[in-house]
Design a protein around this motif. Structure first.
Motif, mmCIF file in Angstrom:
data_model
loop_
_atom_site.group_PDB
_atom_site.id
_atom_site.type_symbol
_atom_site.label_atom_id
_atom_site.label_comp_id
_atom_site.label_asym_id
_atom_site.label_seq_id
_atom_site.Cartn_x
_atom_site.Cartn_y
_atom_site.Cartn_z
ATOM 1 N N GLY A 267 36.486 45.883 38.180
ATOM 2 C CA GLY A 267 36.903 45.361 36.877
ATOM 3 C C GLY A 267 35.909 44.383 36.283
ATOM 4 O O GLY A 267 35.510 44.505 35.128
ATOM 5 N N LEU B 226 43.721 45.230 45.628
ATOM 6 C CA LEU B 226 43.741 44.956 44.194
ATOM 7 C C LEU B 226 42.742 43.864 43.823
ATOM 8 O O LEU B 226 42.075 43.941 42.786
ATOM 9 C CB LEU B 226 45.157 44.567 43.753
ATOM 10 C CG LEU B 226 46.162 45.734 43.761
ATOM 11 C CD1 LEU B 226 47.564 45.251 43.440
ATOM 12 C CD2 LEU B 226 45.743 46.814 42.778
ATOM 13 N N TRP C 57 45.171 40.984 34.517
ATOM 14 C CA TRP C 57 44.884 40.687 35.927
ATOM 15 C C TRP C 57 45.964 39.828 36.570
ATOM 16 O O TRP C 57 46.246 39.940 37.756
ATOM 17 C CB TRP C 57 43.522 40.005 36.059
ATOM 18 C CG TRP C 57 43.446 38.690 35.320
ATOM 19 C CD1 TRP C 57 42.995 38.490 34.060
ATOM 20 C CD2 TRP C 57 43.857 37.402 35.797
ATOM 21 N NE1 TRP C 57 43.110 37.170 33.706
ATOM 22 C CE2 TRP C 57 43.633 36.475 34.757
ATOM 23 C CE3 TRP C 57 44.396 36.941 37.002
ATOM 24 C CZ2 TRP C 57 43.934 35.123 34.883
ATOM 25 C CZ3 TRP C 57 44.693 35.577 37.122
ATOM 26 C CH2 TRP C 57 44.452 34.693 36.069
ATOM 27 N N MET D 160 39.296 45.397 43.918
ATOM 28 C CA MET D 160 39.115 46.290 42.784
ATOM 29 C C MET D 160 38.892 45.493 41.503
ATOM 30 O O MET D 160 37.996 45.795 40.709
ATOM 31 C CB MET D 160 40.331 47.190 42.617
ATOM 32 C CG MET D 160 40.119 48.260 41.569
ATOM 33 S SD MET D 160 41.648 48.927 40.997
ATOM 34 C CE MET D 160 41.770 50.360 41.987
ATOM 35 N N LEU D 161 39.692 44.446 41.334
ATOM 36 C CA LEU D 161 39.578 43.599 40.151
ATOM 37 C C LEU D 161 38.175 43.012 40.043
ATOM 38 O O LEU D 161 37.557 42.999 38.975
ATOM 39 C CB LEU D 161 40.617 42.476 40.241
ATOM 40 C CG LEU D 161 40.767 41.566 39.033
ATOM 41 C CD1 LEU D 161 41.268 42.375 37.845
ATOM 42 C CD2 LEU D 161 41.753 40.441 39.337
ATOM 43 N N ILE E 17 46.207 46.210 36.357
ATOM 44 C CA ILE E 17 45.285 45.301 37.051
ATOM 45 C C ILE E 17 44.033 45.015 36.214
ATOM 46 O O ILE E 17 43.519 43.901 36.225
ATOM 47 C CB ILE E 17 44.916 45.853 38.452
ATOM 48 C CG1 ILE E 17 44.074 44.850 39.226
ATOM 49 C CG2 ILE E 17 44.191 47.180 38.402
ATOM 50 C CD1 ILE E 17 44.828 43.715 39.787
ATOM 51 N N LEU E 18 43.551 45.982 35.457
ATOM 52 C CA LEU E 18 42.318 45.765 34.703
ATOM 53 C C LEU E 18 42.563 45.144 33.331
ATOM 54 O O LEU E 18 41.696 44.481 32.781
ATOM 55 C CB LEU E 18 41.545 47.081 34.563
ATOM 56 C CG LEU E 18 41.094 47.671 35.902
ATOM 57 C CD1 LEU E 18 40.375 48.988 35.704
ATOM 58 C CD2 LEU E 18 40.225 46.698 36.682
ATOM 59 N N GLN F 91 50.245 46.646 39.339
ATOM 60 C CA GLN F 91 48.967 47.269 39.683
ATOM 61 C C GLN F 91 48.452 48.202 38.594
ATOM 62 O O GLN F 91 47.247 48.375 38.441
ATOM 63 C CB GLN F 91 49.038 47.985 41.022
ATOM 64 C CG GLN F 91 49.920 49.204 41.023
ATOM 65 C CD GLN F 91 49.592 50.128 42.196
ATOM 66 O OE1 GLN F 91 48.439 50.260 42.582
ATOM 67 N NE2 GLN F 91 50.598 50.741 42.761
#
Lengths: 333, 291
Positions: free
Chosen positions: A154, A146, B256, A149-150, B252-253, B249
């Motif tokens: 992101g 995560l 955060w 990915m962030l 998450i974007l 999750q």
């Protein structure tokens, strides 16, 4: 020696079937009742039980399970009503591709950083690398995934956050099921590049923890090797430092790594369940996790059997490789 | 006698040596600090929390960290800072529980096996070797799924998979202890195997097993957190770190903090265990890695 190992492997594989059978029979409650649903009558449940063979003595059930297994029959998925083995195998190439790339990345990263840490032992690059290694080992894979990915998807939008290939691209014709190889075979460099980009984050997630372990081991083995007499001799002979480190010390330090690489496969296989889910990677891990939510036991048990077999066979190969790499062991056992 | 952590620790002043080792290097001090912080968070959660960890506030959904909600809020407006603190209690408790299952059963079985020797010992140990030759976490996943998704079942699955490791160490110790005068004496006086196991073997196994078990709490915690993350462990609305990351999750974007902060809590606690573990491990094996 090799015969002994093979015999041991057959024993272990036999044990795998016993343990999986035992696990699938500790399901609390009556599987027939569960499959039939709460409103089914006693007659219907009894019929289903007979149909599933659950009314037979336990050893008969085990022998029939073993017989089916030897014929490659892992049962039928409760959800899709399709045989488990072909379905599971159709998801495996994606998982194998991810694992092979991750394993390669882990070894390269782990060995390179381990050598660097040993060469700079107890100075700041060493401290920094060791901090990296222990953080990588400590971080659960789902957290690493995560965070990566962030950051890379992101924040920076540098790397794709999921999937195996850009949906806009036409996948190369399936030969091995591994996109990197299939795209190369088709001469499709665009697909190859895109597949490699999609592999980056899942691979990095798996590699961070595995490479951490490899790095620590390489560092220890390198420090030990660098303290040996033959290194002092090589130094006294005036050999170049890089020659001493790479040709003399590293070759001996790599031996213990061989065993650990085999054991790491178990962690990677389990890690694939988590990582594939997070990165929407259509492999065996995602498949079994979906089955887990649906409590689709034939699929879960099939996955357990296949993964255990892969793990045991990998470790056998590693043991045999070890014989090949280290001539000293050959005479011993 | 075989070399083991317990034996090395049993010097003239084991406590002092251990403490000096653990506080000796910077990395070990950092590890100890992280562990103390996690334990304090678990113990003092009711005092340190600013909100009720389970209080839903739909008006305060997915708020970023600010002065009121130090770690932001989740999708139903629960205060994440308070939930992470209470989660320390759950997650550390889980780690201890899992280790207790594995260490107790492993020590008993291993002690018994080593004491009995002969074919009983051989049979037990071959079975343990078999389990250890398999990918443990995959078996834990299958076991947890078979038992049914719940926190207790996830803990049992992880605990059971830990048994062979403890069993091996305990058996080695018991084999060595069996040759000692006090065990032979008890045997001469007609003490049965059960009496010898409980009164003479087990008390002597305590110290080494305790050290190994303590270092294992971090791994146990991660194992169950992972099972929780894939939905086989802690179930909502329980404040458990793995389950919190799982719930967060999907955001998450957009939010955060929701998955990241409980995730960091797991990471830092596990890091603490590993840093301290390495410091203690290097006591047993001075040539080994001190990362």
């Amino acid at each position: 020696m090799i015969g002994q190992r093979l015999l041991m492997m057959i024993g272990v594989l036999f044990g795998v079937t016993l343990i999986t059978f035992a696990i699938s029979h500790i399901v609390p409650g009556d599987p027939a009742q569960m499959m039939a649903g709460p409103r089914a009558g006693a007659q219907a449940v009894a019929e289903l039980r007979a149909q599933l063979g659950l009314d037979r003595p336990l050893y008969v059930q085990y022998l029939s399970f073993l017989g089916d297994l030897l014929q490659g029959d892992l049962g039928t998925s409760v959800v899709t009503r399709r045989p488990v083995l072909p379905e599971l195998l159709s998801y495996f190439p994606a998982t194998v591709e991810l694992m092979l790339v991750s394993l390669a990345a882990s070894v390269v990263l782990g060995v390179a950083l381990g050598v660097a840490a040993a060469v700079y032992a107890d100075r700041w690059p060493d401290h920094l690398l060791r901090l990296f290694a222990i953080t990588g080992v400590s971080a659960p894979r789902f957290v690493t995934a995560l965070l990566l990915m962030l950051f890379f998807y992101g924040q920076l939008n540098l790397l794709p956050g999921g999937g195996r290939l850009d949906p806009a691209l036409t996948p190369p014709p399936t030969v091995t099921g591994m996109l990197l190889i299939d795209s190369l075979l088709a001469g499709d460099l665009v697909a190859f590049g895109d597949a490699a980009l999609h592999l980056a984050l899942p691979t990095l997630t798996l590699a961070v923890s595995t490479a951490g372990g490899f790095m620590r081991l390489t560092r220890t083995a390198m420090l030990e090797a660098l303290g040996e007499d033959y290194i002092r001799t090589a130094r006294a002979m005036g050999l170049r430092r890089s020659t001493i480190i790479l040709r003399h010390a590293l070759r001996n330090a790599l031996l213990p790594l061989v065993t650990v690489v085999g054991m790491a496969v178990g962690g990677l296989l389990f890690g694939s369940v988590v990582v594939e889910t997070i990165f929407a990677w259509p492999g065996a891990g995602s498949y079994v996790l979906a089955a887990t939510f649906a409590l689709d036991f034939p699929v879960i048990m099939g996955f357990t059997v296949v993964v255990s077999v892969v793990y045991v066979v990998t470790n056998l190969i590693v043991d045999l490789l070890y014989l090949l790499v280290d001539p000293r062991i050959r005479g011993v056992a | 006698m075989m070399a083991d952590p317990g034996e090395t620790l049993a010097g003239p002043a084991p406590g002092a040596r251990l403490l000096r080792r653990v506080t000796g290097s910077l990395s070990a001090r950092i590890g100890l600090g992280l562990l103390i912080a996690a334990v304090l968070a678990a113990l003092l959660a009711p005092l340190l929390a600013t909100h009720d960890p389970d209080a839903i506030d739909m008006a305060a959904r997915l708020l970023p960290p600010d002065a009121t909600h130090w770690a932001g809020t989740d999708e139903v407006g629960r205060d994440l800072y308070s939930r992470i603190l209470w989660g320390a209690r759950t997650s550390l408790g889980i780690g201890l529980g899992v280790v207790a299952i594995g260490a107790l059963a492993g020590t008993l079985i291993g002690g018994f096996s080593g004491l009995m020797g002969g074919w009983i010992d051989a049979a037990i140990m071959r079975f343990m070797d078999l389990v250890m030759a398999l990918p443990g976490l995959v078996l834990a996943l299958a076991l947890a799924a078979a038992l049914g998704p719940s926190l207790t079942n996830a803990m049992i699955a992880m605990g059971v998979l830990g048994v062979p490791g403890y069993c091996r160490v305990a058996r080695g110790q018991a084999l060595a202890l069996r040759q000692h005068g006090f065990v032979l004496a008890a045997h001469t006086f007609g003490a049965g195997p059960w009496h010898i196991l409980v009164r003479h073997i087990l008390p002597n196994l305590m110290a080494p097993m305790l050290v190994i078990a303590t270092l294992d709490v971090g791994n146990a915690m991660i194992g169950v957190a992972t099972l929780s993350f894939i939905g086989l462990g802690a179930q909502p609305p329980l404040a458990e770190w793995g389950a919190m990351v799982n719930a967060g999750q999907s955001y998450i974007l957009s939010a955060w903090w929701y998955a990241t902060l409980p995730g960091l809590a797991i990471l830092l606690t596990a890091l603490g265990f590993n840093l301290v573990g390495d410091a203690i491990g290097s006591l047993a094996n001075p040539k080994g890695d001190r990362a």
